[in-house]
Design an enzyme around this catalytic site. Structure first.
Site, PDB file in Angstrom:
ATOM      1  N   HIS A 103       0.821  -1.223   0.000  1.00  0.00           N
ATOM      2  CA  HIS A 103       0.000   0.000   0.000  1.00  0.00           C
ATOM      3  C   HIS A 103       0.853   1.271   0.000  1.00  0.00           C
ATOM      4  O   HIS A 103       0.467   2.287   0.584  1.00  0.00           O
ATOM      5  CB  HIS A 103      -0.956   0.030   1.196  1.00  0.00           C
ATOM      6  CG  HIS A 103      -1.969  -1.077   1.200  1.00  0.00           C
ATOM      7  ND1 HIS A 103      -3.219  -0.949   0.670  1.00  0.00           N
ATOM      8  CD2 HIS A 103      -1.907  -2.351   1.675  1.00  0.00           C
ATOM      9  CE1 HIS A 103      -3.894  -2.080   0.819  1.00  0.00           C
ATOM     10  NE2 HIS A 103      -3.108  -2.955   1.426  1.00  0.00           N
ATOM     11  N   ASN A 127     -10.378  -2.736   2.366  1.00  0.00           N
ATOM     12  CA  ASN A 127     -10.046  -2.717   0.940  1.00  0.00           C
ATOM     13  C   ASN A 127     -11.308  -2.458   0.133  1.00  0.00           C
ATOM     14  O   ASN A 127     -12.413  -2.456   0.683  1.00  0.00           O
ATOM     15  CB  ASN A 127      -9.460  -4.068   0.520  1.00  0.00           C
ATOM     16  CG  ASN A 127      -7.986  -4.204   0.896  1.00  0.00           C
ATOM     17  OD1 ASN A 127      -7.273  -3.217   1.083  1.00  0.00           O
ATOM     18  ND2 ASN A 127      -7.522  -5.435   1.005  1.00  0.00           N
TER      19      ASN A 127
HETATM   20 FE1  HDD Z   1      -2.611  -4.745   5.529  1.00  0.00          FE
HETATM   21  C1  HDD Z   1      -1.142  -1.715   5.160  1.00  0.00           C
HETATM   22  C2  HDD Z   1      -5.563  -3.468   4.278  1.00  0.00           C
HETATM   23  C3  HDD Z   1      -4.016  -7.881   5.597  1.00  0.00           C
HETATM   24  C4  HDD Z   1       0.099  -5.896   7.115  1.00  0.00           C
HETATM   25  N1  HDD Z   1      -3.221  -2.946   4.838  1.00  0.00           N
HETATM   26  C5  HDD Z   1      -2.467  -1.818   4.778  1.00  0.00           C
HETATM   27  C6  HDD Z   1      -3.251  -0.733   4.265  1.00  0.00           C
HETATM   28  C7  HDD Z   1      -4.488  -1.230   4.013  1.00  0.00           C
HETATM   29  C8  HDD Z   1      -4.477  -2.625   4.382  1.00  0.00           C
HETATM   30  C9  HDD Z   1      -5.674  -0.466   3.464  1.00  0.00           C
HETATM   31  C10 HDD Z   1      -2.755   0.673   4.026  1.00  0.00           C
HETATM   32  C11 HDD Z   1      -3.034   1.569   5.178  1.00  0.00           C
HETATM   33  C12 HDD Z   1      -2.575   2.967   4.858  1.00  0.00           C
HETATM   34  O1  HDD Z   1      -3.190   3.578   3.962  1.00  0.00           O
HETATM   35  O2  HDD Z   1      -1.615   3.422   5.471  1.00  0.00           O
HETATM   36  N2  HDD Z   1      -4.396  -5.539   4.957  1.00  0.00           N
HETATM   37  C13 HDD Z   1      -5.498  -4.825   4.560  1.00  0.00           C
HETATM   38  C14 HDD Z   1      -6.630  -5.716   4.492  1.00  0.00           C
HETATM   39  C15 HDD Z   1      -6.191  -6.955   4.848  1.00  0.00           C
HETATM   40  C16 HDD Z   1      -4.790  -6.836   5.159  1.00  0.00           C
HETATM   41  C17 HDD Z   1      -8.032  -5.291   4.106  1.00  0.00           C
HETATM   42  C18 HDD Z   1      -6.952  -8.236   4.961  1.00  0.00           C
HETATM   43  C19 HDD Z   1      -8.212  -8.304   5.187  1.00  0.00           C
HETATM   44  N3  HDD Z   1      -2.049  -6.565   6.197  1.00  0.00           N
HETATM   45  C20 HDD Z   1      -2.784  -7.726   6.178  1.00  0.00           C
HETATM   46  C21 HDD Z   1      -2.083  -8.754   6.894  1.00  0.00           C
HETATM   47  C22 HDD Z   1      -0.909  -8.199   7.345  1.00  0.00           C
HETATM   48  C23 HDD Z   1      -0.918  -6.818   6.894  1.00  0.00           C
HETATM   49  C24 HDD Z   1      -2.583 -10.170   7.108  1.00  0.00           C
HETATM   50  C25 HDD Z   1       0.205  -8.804   8.159  1.00  0.00           C
HETATM   51  C26 HDD Z   1       0.132  -9.851   8.901  1.00  0.00           C
HETATM   52  N4  HDD Z   1      -0.810  -3.973   5.962  1.00  0.00           N
HETATM   53  C27 HDD Z   1       0.151  -4.625   6.656  1.00  0.00           C
HETATM   54  C28 HDD Z   1       1.375  -3.766   6.934  1.00  0.00           C
HETATM   55  C29 HDD Z   1       0.939  -2.401   6.364  1.00  0.00           C
HETATM   56  C30 HDD Z   1      -0.422  -2.695   5.751  1.00  0.00           C
HETATM   57  C31 HDD Z   1       2.678  -4.301   6.451  1.00  0.00           C
HETATM   58  C32 HDD Z   1       1.912  -1.700   5.422  1.00  0.00           C
HETATM   59  C33 HDD Z   1       2.040  -0.302   5.945  1.00  0.00           C
HETATM   60  C34 HDD Z   1       1.231  -0.249   7.148  1.00  0.00           C
HETATM   61  O3  HDD Z   1       0.716  -1.468   7.407  1.00  0.00           O
HETATM   62  O4  HDD Z   1       1.037   0.735   7.829  1.00  0.00           O
HETATM   63  O5  HDD Z   1       1.616  -3.712   8.296  1.00  0.00           O
END
Ligand code: HDD
Length: 714
Positions: free
Chosen positions: A92, A165
């Site tokens: 993202h 999402n």
């Molecule tokens: Fe995630 C970012 C949505 C599963 C780990 N995720 C991130 C963002 C969104 C989502 C919208 C961007 C937020 C922003 O604008 O700063 N992610 C989802 C959805 C998931 C999902 C809808 C499943 C239903 N994500 C998911 C899992 C993991 C992560 C299973 C880890 C175990 N996601 C992250 C992250 C991020 C992220 C690496 C990247 C930057 C941040 O968090 O702040 O931690």
């Protein structure tokens, strides 16, 4: 009519907005105001407050001599510059955001005690960040990808982050697989290709080996993955959450955001061209919509399942690869969100905002969805390295409006100057403050929902998570014929880019054949593979034959053509009166008519007046607009007919199924291009044509034309 940018201060941009000025005066915006720096009328100074006399020349030993180390002004400036970048988000990374507000439709007391859902008078500030998943910060906006839809509600009881999402399911069921999935979809490690897309071997290798991804992958191959606008996407909380009322009664819920603008997409050819012609297409669209007062709106709703009905479905509510079809449990509207303010500083607000699904408030709680459980850990952890330490909650965009006193102290970039001597609890030195608050019906301390757990510690996937294809099939079978064709083409395109034959074969035989044999056969034919005769597993099928709520064709929205960009192609000799008439008719519908000429210079009307244009046709190519009009004027029509850019404009607009209205005398121009009139290609100078044109734009695209448009060169 040309909407020229003004440098007017923010206050006047906001003037004339209705309810939002309530939101303007709210606490969050005021608290952000403390941090906004306005340099108007101020002297240029160093970070430490010294006025700078010369910002053009470094300190040297003589005008032609070497620079001196003692130049603290230059060193401070360069040192700061050297550290200007922070790590981008792992996923993202590419995104944009906006401020706005949320307002509840009523008191949803039966459902939750969360204050922001209890009082229809309350204006809760929000900040939303939309994103793509795969590409880096500088990647194109219109790539085929899932879109992040993350909302931070600054409630009086603390921040609530709904980190969702634009698709209601996910690729995997257990968070332990997230790094595997992300490594597979990200650019390949040897050459860092592709940027911003999933059409490559490692992605298809992974998803063809992991059937639980089948449902999400078909969403990603659908039109949902190439939205027309961030304003025209649904949003989903994905997981099942719990809402808890003042009596402690919990209900399972799935969160939905329903856009008033409808759910619309671009065509694949358009998406690809936009990635080059306007890589900022989505962020520009959002910020322009807000700047011109076309505030995007969504309705927040929930599907509610009473605790006792948990096991009534033919899928598991805890499985994030499943939807609850809206035909089984309709969405109950709770309130609306309006985005009405662009960020002042992209880095400070959009880049530094930090979301976490673990940020919840009393009245909301988690479930045991194993994907959600893992996310509760991951987000805060990632902020620590991305934002440089555990004090990221002190960055203005992340600060809650609610107070946040506790015994946490120090660490990198601590900004709060905590008074008192007792950074521990209990204490008797600082009068025992800050103190715990027991849970209560209102304003109480957070209490986790008391779910009884009696189980073995075990690494195992629940059997109830085992059906990976029934809902993917339901999705495909719920699509219109056009949408089904787009899905077939998307799989064919992506798999066509996969170099390894065995991966293509596995996806067709072991995934697509289990979803739908016709889908599998069509994709197989495009790849030159034999059509599979049957699937590899027994698919029980969904209890529904179709879910109409899944097709975008059934989600037109309620705002008509408001905010739609409409190109008027003009050249010297255009009929000024006709231009006026058309512009007025479109503006009456709150659309955005834009005059495009052969160049950026004004054109001359038939009666000799200079008519300013908004851009040249090359500067705003057809992929950047929703519809096209060619006004009357014999000389203008002739000039356009001799202009390759104008001809391409019309052909491309036609190919992309856009509504086109051409003045009566322009019929010859259409004939030269070989374009035939249809429901959305209209010829004539009267009001009937304008009305039909507006109706065609409301339909977003002229779907009936799609087969005929195949013959037009891309
Ligand atoms: Fe995630 C970012 C949505 C599963 C780990 N995720 C991130 C963002 C969104 C989502 C919208 C961007 C937020 C922003 O604008 O700063 N992610 C989802 C959805 C998931 C999902 C809808 C499943 C239903 N994500 C998911 C899992 C993991 C992560 C299973 C880890 C175990 N996601 C992250 C992250 C991020 C992220 C690496 C990247 C930057 C941040 O968090 O702040 O931690």
């Amino acid at each position: 009519m040309p909407s020229k940018k003004t440098d007017a201060p923010r206050e006047s941009q906001m003037a004339g907005t209705q309810t939002p000025d309530k939101a303007n005066t709210n606490a969050k915006l005021q608290s952000l105001e403390t941090f906004r720096a306005d340099a108007t009328g101020e002297a240029l100074r160093t970070n430490h407050g010294v006025k700078i006399a010369d910002n053009q020349n470094s300190l040297k030993a003589g005008p032609r001599g070497p620079s001196l180390l003692e130049d603290f002004i230059m060193r401070e400036k360069i040192t700061h510059f050297d550290h200007e970048r922070i790590p981008e988000r792992i996923v993202h990374a590419r995104g944009t955001g906006a401020h706005g507000y949320f307002q509840s439709y009523g008191d949803h007391a039966a459902l939750t005690k969360a204050g922001f859902l209890r009082d229809p008078e309350k204006i809760t500030p929000v900040f939303v960040r939309f994103s793509t998943v795969q590409g880096p910060r500088g990647s194109g906006d219109t790539v085929r990808d899932v879109r992040g839809f993350a909302v931070k509600f600054y409630t009086d009881e603390g921040n609530f982050d709904l980190v969702g999402n634009n698709m209601p399911v996910f690729f995997i069921q257990d968070a332990i697989k997230f790094p595997d999935f992300v490594h597979a979809v990200k650019p390949e490690p040897h050459n860092e290709i592709p940027t911003g897309g999933s059409a490559h071997d490692t992605f298809w290798d992974f998803v063809s080996l992991v059937p639980e991804s089948a449902h999400m992958v078909i969403w990603a191959m659908s039109d949902r993955a190439i939205p027309r606008s961030l304003r025209m996407m649904e949003g989903f909380g994905v997981h099942t959450f719990r809402l808890i009322n003042a009596e402690g009664v919990a209900s399972f819920v799935k969160f939905h955001w329903k856009p008033s603008q409808g759910v619309h997409s671009v065509l694949w050819d358009e998406a690809q061209k936009l990635a080059g012609k306007d890589a900022d297409y989505h962020r520009r669209d959002l910020s322009e919509a807000i700047e011109t007062g076309n505030y995007p709106e969504w309705e927040l709703g929930v599907q509610i399942v009473p605790e006792e009905d948990e096991h009534k479905f033919d899928f598991d509510l805890l499985d994030p690869t499943k939807i609850i079809p809206e035909e089984l449990v309709p969405v109950t509207p709770l309130g609306k969100m309006v985005l009405n303010r662009n960020p002042d500083n992209f880095f400070a607000e959009v880049e530094q905002v930090a979301f976490c699904p673990g940020h919840i408030v009393p009245g909301i709680d988690f479930t045991n969805d194993p994907l959600l459980q893992g996310r509760l850990f991951s987000y805060t952890d990632t902020q620590i390295s991305r934002l440089g330490g555990p004090n990221f909650h002190e960055i203005p965009i992340n600060r809650p409006v609610a107070p946040n006193h506790n015994g946490q102290r120090d660490a990198m970039h601590r900004m709060t100057i905590d008074k008192g001597r007792a950074a521990y609890e209990p204490n008797s030195i600082d009068g025992g403050w800050p103190q715990e608050t027991p849970p209560a019906a209102q304003d109480g301390g957070f209490e986790s929902y008391q779910e009884r757990i009696d189980a073995n510690k075990i690494r195992q996937r629940s059997e109830s998570f085992g059906d990976h294809f029934s809902q993917a099939r339901l999705f495909f079978q719920s699509m219109s014929a056009n949408e089904q064709q787009h899905i077939i083409k998307a799989y064919s395109f992506e798999l066509g880019k996969v170099e390894r034959e065995h991966i293509r074969v596995r996806e067709v035989n072991e995934i697509l054949a289990n979803i739908d044999l016709q889908l599998a056969a069509a994709v197989a034919a495009n790849l030159g593979l034999p059509a599979p005769k049957k699937g590899t597993v027994q698919v029980k099928g969904s209890s529904l034959a179709k879910s109409p709520a899944l097709s975008q064709m059934n989600l037109p929205g309620s705002v008509g053509i408001k905010g739609r960009k409409i190109a008027l192609l003009v050249a010297d000799g255009v009929d000024g009166g006709d231009v006026d008439r058309l512009v007025k008719a479109l503006e009456a519908q709150s659309a955005r008519p834009l005059l495009l000429g052969p160049s950026s210079a004004p054109v001359k009307t038939a009666d000799g007046k200079a008519l300013a244009v908004d851009a040249s046709m090359e500067g705003m190519p057809s992929v950047m607009v929703d519809a096209i009009v060619v006004p009357a004027g014999k000389a203008s029509l002739q000039a356009l007919g001799a202009n390759g850019v104008a001809k391409h404009y019309l052909l491309e607009g036609y190919k992309h199924l856009k509504a086109i209205a051409v003045a009566k005398d322009g019929k010859a121009l259409l004939d030269t291009l070989g374009l035939k009139e249809d429901k959305g290609l209209l010829v004539g100078d009267d009001q009937k044509v304008v009305d039909a044109f507006i109706k065609a734009i409301e339909g977003h695209r002229v779907w009936e034309r799609e087969a005929a448009a195949e013959a037009i060169p891309a």
